[in-house]
Design an enzyme around this catalytic site. Structure first.
Site, mmCIF file in Angstrom:
data_model
loop_
_atom_site.group_PDB
_atom_site.id
_atom_site.type_symbol
_atom_site.label_atom_id
_atom_site.label_comp_id
_atom_site.label_asym_id
_atom_site.label_seq_id
_atom_site.Cartn_x
_atom_site.Cartn_y
_atom_site.Cartn_z
ATOM 1 N N ARG A 54 0.851 -1.175 0.000
ATOM 2 C CA ARG A 54 0.000 0.000 0.000
ATOM 3 C C ARG A 54 0.893 1.233 0.000
ATOM 4 N NH1 ARG A 54 2.428 1.602 3.671
ATOM 5 N NH2 ARG A 54 1.060 3.382 3.757
ATOM 6 N N GLY A 55 0.265 2.373 -0.239
ATOM 7 C CA GLY A 55 1.000 3.597 -0.505
ATOM 8 C C GLY A 55 1.018 3.823 -2.005
ATOM 9 N N ALA A 56 0.626 5.023 -2.425
ATOM 10 C CA ALA A 56 0.417 5.272 -3.855
ATOM 11 C C ALA A 56 1.621 4.901 -4.728
ATOM 12 C CB ALA A 56 0.011 6.731 -4.074
ATOM 13 N N ARG A 96 -7.788 -0.956 -6.710
ATOM 14 C CA ARG A 96 -8.086 0.135 -5.776
ATOM 15 C C ARG A 96 -8.373 1.397 -6.588
ATOM 16 N NH1 ARG A 96 -4.653 0.915 -0.502
ATOM 17 N NH2 ARG A 96 -6.659 1.809 0.102
ATOM 18 N N GLN A 202 -2.043 1.829 10.354
ATOM 19 C CA GLN A 202 -0.810 1.894 9.554
ATOM 20 C C GLN A 202 0.273 2.701 10.261
ATOM 21 O OE1 GLN A 202 -3.904 2.495 8.355
ATOM 22 N NE2 GLN A 202 -4.126 1.823 6.227
ATOM 23 N N ASP A 243 -2.410 10.351 -1.845
ATOM 24 C CA ASP A 243 -2.691 9.318 -2.843
ATOM 25 C C ASP A 243 -3.177 9.907 -4.157
ATOM 26 O OD1 ASP A 243 -2.831 6.252 -1.609
ATOM 27 O OD2 ASP A 243 -2.924 7.836 -0.113
ATOM 28 N N ASN A 253 -5.715 11.837 1.159
ATOM 29 C CA ASN A 253 -4.799 10.988 1.929
ATOM 30 C C ASN A 253 -5.641 10.136 2.870
ATOM 31 O OD1 ASN A 253 -2.033 10.212 2.538
ATOM 32 N ND2 ASN A 253 -2.327 11.192 4.524
ATOM 33 N N LYS A 254 -4.976 9.303 3.645
ATOM 34 C CA LYS A 254 -5.681 8.384 4.531
ATOM 35 C C LYS A 254 -6.683 9.121 5.405
ATOM 36 C CE LYS A 254 -5.127 4.830 4.413
ATOM 37 N NZ LYS A 254 -5.858 3.871 3.570
#
Length: 352
Positions: A54-56, A96, A202, A243, A253-254
């Site tokens: 995960r993470g763009a 995603r 996370q 992201d 973002n998250k």
């Protein structure tokens, strides 16, 4: 302070065109360091969907290698190769919806493929070279973001970050965490406060682990403690990742990032976003057009396997939120810092 050790590689291609993608299974951290070998495109899709990677930027790199894995079974003739390329890229794009790097990497692989000649095997070799180039560029991007961002921080600062935007989210040192690593390399002493980042933690599982691995002072806090920690004067800057960023600078973002940005504004603390130019989506006028992924309710009701909510309760679980550009003091890119964050400055920096 934890002793610094060599950080394990979260993404690695093993072998040649018949090889496979090796990932750290981030769902097992921090208690276990488990590697996942993806030998089929379905395994790559599942790893992205289930947040094993995960993470763009990391999603983009993984998707590029996923194209290679998916094409390995279609080298008998050109028609089969072309048909399979369309199937694989379309399939991976469904994993995603929010991280624009996923679509950027897949589009780049498709563009390269359209200009190729030669046998299917020769084309696959060229596409593998391109996937490795995407990974290499990502590592260089992380280093550049770190250098530009470190210049914004002073020794002795307390800095807050939310979610994980480190080496686990990229092929290099990360985006937000690269700023801290670069500052430390410059001899600046920082103390990082890491939000745990509910519901999947996370920040607790990944960011705290990464910073400890690299010997950076870190204190873990619950998400709802951030405002009070700011009030106490422990925080002088906030640095987070992103992201997807719209052309006006609105940044997804998250989930929870928007709240942190509002708290930072209320306390007069600069709020920075660290992201590569590939994370910008200039086709979007504002953040209102950014698709927000909705995830399963059991991530909240049964976090990590334990039921913590009444059976049958209604749940709303967006994975991301959008921070308006007017709350962002600067966007740290590999090309420099965008500040003030305006449409004109975004386009000028990104469209180089």
């Amino acid at each position: 302070m934890t002793q610094t050790v060599s950080a394990p590689r979260p993404i690695e291609w093993i072998g040649g065109t018949d090889g496979f993608l090796r990932l750290i299974d981030q769902t097992q951290l921090p208690t276990e360091l488990v590697y996942l070998d993806c030998r089929t495109v379905e395994q790559v899709w599942e790893a992205i969907k289930m947040l094993r990677v995960r993470g763009a930027p990391a999603i983009g790199v993984s998707a590029a290698y996923g194209v290679i894995v998916g094409l390995q079974s279609a080298t008998s003739n050109l028609d089969a190769f072309s048909k399979r390329l369309a199937e694989v890229t379309g399939y991976l794009a469904e994993s995603r919806p929010t991280a624009v790097n996923l679509f950027w990497a897949l589009d780049r692989m498709k563009r390269v493929a359209e200009g190729l000649s030669g046998t299917p095997g020769e084309r696959l070799e060229r596409l593998l070279t391109e996937a490795k180039e995407i990974e290499r560029e990502d590592r260089e991007m992380c280093a550049a973001i770190g250098r530009h961002g470190a210049a914004l921080l002073q020794s002795g600062m307390g800095v807050l970050t939310h979610c994980n935007a480190g080496g686990l989210a990229t092929a290099g040192d990360g985006t937000a965490l690269a700023v801290f690593f670069s500052a430390a390399a410059d001899g600046k002493s920082l103390h990082v406060y890491a939000d745990e980042t509910r519901p999947l933690l996370q920040g607790a599982r990944l960011t705290a682990w990464e910073l400890m691995q690299r010997g950076v002072d870190v204190t873990l806090i619950c998400d709802n403690m951030a405002g009070w920690v700011m009030k106490e004067g422990r925080i002088q800057a906030v640095v987070v990742g992103a992201d997807r960023i719209a052309s006006n600078g609105d940044a997804a973002n998250k989930i929870g990032t928007y709240s942190v940005a509002q708290l930072a504004k209320a306390h007069g603390i600069p709020f920075y976003v660290a992201a590569p130019s590939s994370t910008f989506d200039l086709t979007l006028e504002t953040g209102a057009g950014i698709p927000i992924e909705q995830r399963k309710s059991d991530e909240i009701t049964h976090g990590f396997g334990r039921q913590t909510a009444p059976t049958g309760v209604q749940v709303y679980n967006p994975a991301f939120d959008v921070t308006p550009a007017d709350l962002i003091a600067g966007i740290i890119t590999e090309r420099g810092v965008i500040s003030p964050v305006t449409r004109e400055n975004v386009v000028r920096m990104v469209e180089v």
